[in-house]
Design a protein around this motif. Sequence first.
Motif, PDB file in Angstrom:
ATOM      1  N   LEU A 193       3.924  20.209  79.900  1.00  0.00           N
ATOM      2  CA  LEU A 193       3.361  21.349  79.187  1.00  0.00           C
ATOM      3  C   LEU A 193       3.448  21.097  77.696  1.00  0.00           C
ATOM      4  CD1 LEU A 193       4.884  24.275  81.240  1.00  0.00           C
ATOM      5  CD2 LEU A 193       2.524  23.455  81.307  1.00  0.00           C
ATOM      6  N   MET A 194       2.447  21.594  76.967  1.00  0.00           N
ATOM      7  CA  MET A 194       2.400  21.463  75.517  1.00  0.00           C
ATOM      8  C   MET A 194       1.894  22.794  74.960  1.00  0.00           C
ATOM      9  SD  MET A 194       0.360  18.587  73.303  1.00  0.00           S
ATOM     10  CE  MET A 194      -1.282  19.073  73.830  1.00  0.00           C
ATOM     11  N   PHE A 195       2.406  23.167  73.810  1.00  0.00           N
ATOM     12  CA  PHE A 195       2.069  24.452  73.211  1.00  0.00           C
ATOM     13  C   PHE A 195       1.508  24.234  71.818  1.00  0.00           C
ATOM     14  CE2 PHE A 195       5.349  24.809  76.317  1.00  0.00           C
ATOM     15  CZ  PHE A 195       4.985  25.908  77.062  1.00  0.00           C
ATOM     16  N   GLY A 196       0.511  25.026  71.470  1.00  0.00           N
ATOM     17  CA  GLY A 196      -0.123  24.892  70.172  1.00  0.00           C
ATOM     18  C   GLY A 196      -0.229  26.230  69.471  1.00  0.00           C
ATOM     19  N   LEU A 197      -0.284  26.170  68.148  1.00  0.00           N
ATOM     20  CA  LEU A 197      -0.394  27.368  67.324  1.00  0.00           C
ATOM     21  C   LEU A 197      -1.325  27.061  66.170  1.00  0.00           C
ATOM     22  CD1 LEU A 197       0.779  30.254  66.937  1.00  0.00           C
ATOM     23  CD2 LEU A 197       2.458  29.207  65.415  1.00  0.00           C
ATOM     24  N   ALA A 198      -2.295  27.930  65.957  1.00  0.00           N
ATOM     25  CA  ALA A 198      -3.247  27.744  64.856  1.00  0.00           C
ATOM     26  C   ALA A 198      -3.600  29.111  64.282  1.00  0.00           C
ATOM     27  CB  ALA A 198      -4.515  27.059  65.361  1.00  0.00           C
ATOM     28  N   LEU A 199      -3.842  29.137  62.985  1.00  0.00           N
ATOM     29  CA  LEU A 199      -4.322  30.374  62.367  1.00  0.00           C
ATOM     30  C   LEU A 199      -5.752  30.638  62.811  1.00  0.00           C
ATOM     31  CD1 LEU A 199      -3.058  30.260  58.681  1.00  0.00           C
ATOM     32  CD2 LEU A 199      -2.352  31.820  60.484  1.00  0.00           C
ATOM     33  N   ASP A 200      -6.071  31.880  63.033  1.00  0.00           N
ATOM     34  CA  ASP A 200      -7.436  32.277  63.364  1.00  0.00           C
ATOM     35  C   ASP A 200      -8.305  32.094  62.122  1.00  0.00           C
ATOM     36  OD1 ASP A 200      -9.803  33.528  64.076  1.00  0.00           O
ATOM     37  OD2 ASP A 200      -8.815  35.238  65.008  1.00  0.00           O
ATOM     38  N   LYS A 201      -9.388  31.384  62.244  1.00  0.00           N
ATOM     39  CA  LYS A 201     -10.265  31.116  61.101  1.00  0.00           C
ATOM     40  C   LYS A 201     -10.928  32.382  60.567  1.00  0.00           C
ATOM     41  CE  LYS A 201     -11.279  26.420  62.518  1.00  0.00           C
ATOM     42  NZ  LYS A 201     -12.278  25.502  63.028  1.00  0.00           N
ATOM     43  N   GLU A 202     -11.122  33.365  61.432  1.00  0.00           N
ATOM     44  CA  GLU A 202     -11.789  34.607  61.034  1.00  0.00           C
ATOM     45  C   GLU A 202     -10.826  35.647  60.471  1.00  0.00           C
ATOM     46  OE1 GLU A 202     -13.919  35.873  64.486  1.00  0.00           O
ATOM     47  OE2 GLU A 202     -15.091  34.034  64.579  1.00  0.00           O
ATOM     48  N   ASP A 203      -9.550  35.582  60.887  1.00  0.00           N
ATOM     49  CA  ASP A 203      -8.557  36.571  60.452  1.00  0.00           C
ATOM     50  C   ASP A 203      -7.221  35.854  60.238  1.00  0.00           C
ATOM     51  OD1 ASP A 203      -6.828  38.672  60.035  1.00  0.00           O
ATOM     52  OD2 ASP A 203      -7.358  39.763  61.864  1.00  0.00           O
ATOM     53  N   GLN A 204      -6.873  35.588  59.002  1.00  0.00           N
ATOM     54  CA  GLN A 204      -5.664  34.838  58.668  1.00  0.00           C
ATOM     55  C   GLN A 204      -4.369  35.589  59.011  1.00  0.00           C
ATOM     56  OE1 GLN A 204      -5.611  31.512  57.055  1.00  0.00           O
ATOM     57  NE2 GLN A 204      -7.567  31.644  58.096  1.00  0.00           N
ATOM     58  N   LYS A 205      -4.482  36.840  59.432  1.00  0.00           N
ATOM     59  CA  LYS A 205      -3.306  37.604  59.849  1.00  0.00           C
ATOM     60  C   LYS A 205      -3.018  37.402  61.335  1.00  0.00           C
ATOM     61  CE  LYS A 205      -3.970  41.123  56.325  1.00  0.00           C
ATOM     62  NZ  LYS A 205      -4.274  42.523  56.061  1.00  0.00           N
ATOM     63  N   LYS A 206      -3.872  36.670  62.006  1.00  0.00           N
ATOM     64  CA  LYS A 206      -3.739  36.405  63.443  1.00  0.00           C
ATOM     65  C   LYS A 206      -3.494  34.916  63.672  1.00  0.00           C
ATOM     66  CE  LYS A 206      -5.120  40.551  64.882  1.00  0.00           C
ATOM     67  NZ  LYS A 206      -4.430  41.426  65.774  1.00  0.00           N
ATOM     68  N   ALA A 207      -2.795  34.615  64.759  1.00  0.00           N
ATOM     69  CA  ALA A 207      -2.563  33.233  65.167  1.00  0.00           C
ATOM     70  C   ALA A 207      -3.040  33.078  66.608  1.00  0.00           C
ATOM     71  CB  ALA A 207      -1.085  32.886  65.069  1.00  0.00           C
ATOM     72  N   ILE A 208      -3.499  31.896  66.936  1.00  0.00           N
ATOM     73  CA  ILE A 208      -3.943  31.597  68.296  1.00  0.00           C
ATOM     74  C   ILE A 208      -2.894  30.690  68.936  1.00  0.00           C
ATOM     75  CG2 ILE A 208      -5.749  30.557  69.702  1.00  0.00           C
ATOM     76  CD1 ILE A 208      -7.667  31.249  67.338  1.00  0.00           C
ATOM     77  N   PHE A 209      -2.290  31.177  70.001  1.00  0.00           N
ATOM     78  CA  PHE A 209      -1.259  30.456  70.738  1.00  0.00           C
ATOM     79  C   PHE A 209      -1.897  29.923  72.015  1.00  0.00           C
ATOM     80  CE2 PHE A 209       2.096  30.582  74.014  1.00  0.00           C
ATOM     81  CZ  PHE A 209       2.977  29.678  73.464  1.00  0.00           C
ATOM     82  N   THR A 210      -1.763  28.619  72.247  1.00  0.00           N
ATOM     83  CA  THR A 210      -2.404  27.991  73.398  1.00  0.00           C
ATOM     84  C   THR A 210      -1.377  27.200  74.197  1.00  0.00           C
ATOM     85  OG1 THR A 210      -4.438  27.778  72.107  1.00  0.00           O
ATOM     86  CG2 THR A 210      -4.318  26.507  74.125  1.00  0.00           C
ATOM     87  N   ILE A 211      -1.497  27.283  75.537  1.00  0.00           N
ATOM     88  CA  ILE A 211      -0.660  26.510  76.444  1.00  0.00           C
ATOM     89  C   ILE A 211      -1.543  25.463  77.115  1.00  0.00           C
ATOM     90  CG2 ILE A 211       0.863  26.566  78.464  1.00  0.00           C
ATOM     91  CD1 ILE A 211       1.251  29.595  77.850  1.00  0.00           C
ATOM     92  N   TYR A 212      -1.086  24.211  77.087  1.00  0.00           N
ATOM     93  CA  TYR A 212      -1.827  23.096  77.665  1.00  0.00           C
ATOM     94  C   TYR A 212      -1.006  22.413  78.751  1.00  0.00           C
ATOM     95  CZ  TYR A 212      -4.126  23.288  73.054  1.00  0.00           C
ATOM     96  OH  TYR A 212      -4.771  23.698  71.918  1.00  0.00           O
ATOM     97  N   ARG A 213      -1.688  21.817  79.727  1.00  0.00           N
ATOM     98  CA  ARG A 213      -1.057  20.912  80.667  1.00  0.00           C
ATOM     99  C   ARG A 213      -1.514  19.515  80.277  1.00  0.00           C
ATOM    100  NH1 ARG A 213       1.545  21.941  84.892  1.00  0.00           N
ATOM    101  NH2 ARG A 213       0.486  23.887  85.346  1.00  0.00           N
ATOM    102  N   THR A 214      -0.566  18.593  80.126  1.00  0.00           N
ATOM    103  CA  THR A 214      -0.908  17.229  79.699  1.00  0.00           C
ATOM    104  C   THR A 214      -0.869  16.266  80.866  1.00  0.00           C
ATOM    105  OG1 THR A 214       1.386  16.765  79.129  1.00  0.00           O
ATOM    106  CG2 THR A 214      -0.018  17.620  77.379  1.00  0.00           C
TER     107      THR A 214
END
Length: 56
Positions: free
Chosen positions: A35-56
């Motif tokens: 498992l791998m986890f990612g975090l990125a700022l939302d390009k449309e709203d800098q007050k939001k973050a996008i959290f993603t879970i991946y299977r590698t």
Amino acid sequence: MERKIEVLSTIKVEYSPDLYKIVDILNRTLKKEDLMFGLALDKEDQKKAIFTIYRT
């Protein structure tokens, strides 16, 4: 043989400066479970973050 990265889940949450700490500990702890986890700022709203879970 090349392995694909599969997106398991994505959620948009309120950004907090400490969110990266959660992502870091999850990546360190669950790496052996493929498992791998990612975090990125939302390009449309800098007050939001996008959290993603991946299977590698």
